[in-house]
Design a protein around this motif. Sequence first.
Motif, PDB file in Angstrom:
ATOM      1  N   GLY A 122       1.789 -36.285  20.638  1.00  0.00           N
ATOM      2  CA  GLY A 122       2.706 -37.181  21.513  1.00  0.00           C
ATOM      3  C   GLY A 122       3.322 -36.712  22.585  1.00  0.00           C
ATOM      4  O   GLY A 122       4.242 -37.291  23.025  1.00  0.00           O
ATOM      5  N   GLY A 123       2.633 -35.765  23.266  1.00  0.00           N
ATOM      6  CA  GLY A 123       3.092 -35.206  24.203  1.00  0.00           C
ATOM      7  C   GLY A 123       3.958 -33.672  23.953  1.00  0.00           C
ATOM      8  O   GLY A 123       3.656 -33.074  23.240  1.00  0.00           O
ATOM      9  N   VAL A 124       4.680 -33.378  24.953  1.00  0.00           N
ATOM     10  CA  VAL A 124       5.381 -32.111  24.760  1.00  0.00           C
ATOM     11  C   VAL A 124       6.282 -31.915  23.490  1.00  0.00           C
ATOM     12  O   VAL A 124       7.170 -32.946  23.323  1.00  0.00           O
ATOM     13  N   PHE A 125       6.086 -31.110  22.720  1.00  0.00           N
ATOM     14  CA  PHE A 125       7.108 -30.992  21.455  1.00  0.00           C
ATOM     15  C   PHE A 125       7.684 -29.709  21.478  1.00  0.00           C
ATOM     16  O   PHE A 125       8.621 -29.422  20.727  1.00  0.00           O
ATOM     17  N   GLY A 126       7.525 -28.833  22.514  1.00  0.00           N
ATOM     18  CA  GLY A 126       8.165 -27.598  22.405  1.00  0.00           C
ATOM     19  C   GLY A 126       7.752 -26.628  23.519  1.00  0.00           C
ATOM     20  O   GLY A 126       7.005 -27.114  24.817  1.00  0.00           O
ATOM     21  N   SER A 127       8.057 -25.190  23.826  1.00  0.00           N
ATOM     22  CA  SER A 127       7.715 -24.588  24.748  1.00  0.00           C
ATOM     23  C   SER A 127       7.764 -23.073  24.167  1.00  0.00           C
ATOM     24  O   SER A 127       8.607 -22.502  23.357  1.00  0.00           O
ATOM     25  N   LEU A 128       6.887 -22.110  25.043  1.00  0.00           N
ATOM     26  CA  LEU A 128       6.764 -20.745  24.711  1.00  0.00           C
ATOM     27  C   LEU A 128       7.362 -20.053  26.100  1.00  0.00           C
ATOM     28  O   LEU A 128       6.811 -20.196  27.146  1.00  0.00           O
ATOM     29  N   TYR A 129       8.215 -18.942  25.568  1.00  0.00           N
ATOM     30  CA  TYR A 129       8.815 -18.372  26.722  1.00  0.00           C
ATOM     31  C   TYR A 129       8.598 -16.654  26.500  1.00  0.00           C
ATOM     32  O   TYR A 129       8.660 -16.419  25.249  1.00  0.00           O
ATOM     33  N   LEU A 130       8.554 -16.038  27.729  1.00  0.00           N
ATOM     34  CA  LEU A 130       8.327 -14.675  27.761  1.00  0.00           C
ATOM     35  C   LEU A 130       9.267 -14.089  28.794  1.00  0.00           C
ATOM     36  O   LEU A 130       9.226 -14.812  29.827  1.00  0.00           O
ATOM     37  N   THR A 131       9.935 -12.995  28.506  1.00  0.00           N
ATOM     38  CA  THR A 131      11.074 -12.360  29.494  1.00  0.00           C
ATOM     39  C   THR A 131      10.620 -10.782  29.227  1.00  0.00           C
ATOM     40  O   THR A 131      10.188 -10.133  28.617  1.00  0.00           O
TER      41      THR A 131
END
Length: 401
Positions: A122-131
């Motif tokens: 259904g499209g974007v449902f989240g995101s992955l982050y790295l720092t």
Amino acid sequence: MQQRLKRLEVASSVMITEVSLEGVLSRVVQVAAEVIGAQYAAIGVLGSDGRVLEHFTTYGIDAERRASIGAPPQGRGILGLVIRDAKPLRLTDLTKHADSCGFPPHHPPMRSFLGVPIFGRGGVFGSLYLTEKAGGEPFTEEDEDLAILLAAKTAAAVENARHHEESARLLAEVQQLQRARERFFAMVNHELRNALSAVYGWSEMLVRKKDPATVPRAAFEVLDSAQYAIGLINDLLDLSRLDEDRLKPVIRRVEPVSIARHAIGRVTPAANLKQVALHLTPSPELPNCETDASRVEQILVNLLSNAIKHAPERSSVTVSITAVNERVVYRVEDQGPGVPATDLERIFDIYVTRPGEEAQGLGLGLPLSRRLARLLGGELHAAALPGRGGCFILQVPAGQS
């Protein structure tokens, strides 16, 4: 790059076996930090409203530090930007970005940043982050490609975990409903039987008086209604056991004519009240049945009771027994109105009623009888005989000669 891809592939194969959403998210951030090379990693998953993060799982921050930071982010600032723009974002210093809204107290300092959206059906449902890229360097294009690949595999793992959790939830609800139904049927069995026992006992005492001529017709009606109600309770409990796969037949080799005689004996009083003659016409040299005699008798009693109910007064009901293709065939025929060809299957539906009889329906006898017949490896069906009356045909397996 090849080594990192191999590590990612191995980690992803383990990730897809996780059956809980939290398990998947924890595995993803660990893999992201180790394969891409970052001190911290996080994954955010949107709630049903598609705006606020419902799950936020981190790697690199211990439990004590997380508790001191407070509530997890809801998807504003740079974290929300990755989701809103639905495209990767690499920053050398995230604190200098226009959308940066700073860090809460006790949050570790972070500068280098890589964020990629996670796409579902259904499209974007989240995101992955790295720092905080290892070695103090900025994240590279190669790191971004690996993160995009991991995000794609994460989407499949998250959907798999969600489906598993939903299946487990639905199964728990079904089991809860099953237990509630079992309690209900137990209550029906206990309470209704107790209520009917007095009605049945007193009416039977009146009917069994030495001089039948002095017995009021109402006593016969009450006794008949009590017997019918008890039969309904028994049928209801049998249907419940069939639904729960708790009704197990006892298969033995039995003589088919004796089963029919016992069934006829049980319905003779009802037939006598309507002056309906009962006839048994077995073929010679019938094979034995390989079946549960008590259940076959139960089916025949249901069929005979149904036939007597619809047969005109001073008519007849016939039970014929033949053997066809390794089956013993019982045929119950009456001289009533019969079953229209359009209703031959509908009458075996529990919820079917006839016009003008909506308040009482057709009872449970026929649906239960068909299910019992199939449980025994046989079959039950009705035949349309215009102008000749009702006809039901029961087939049960014959014993090996």
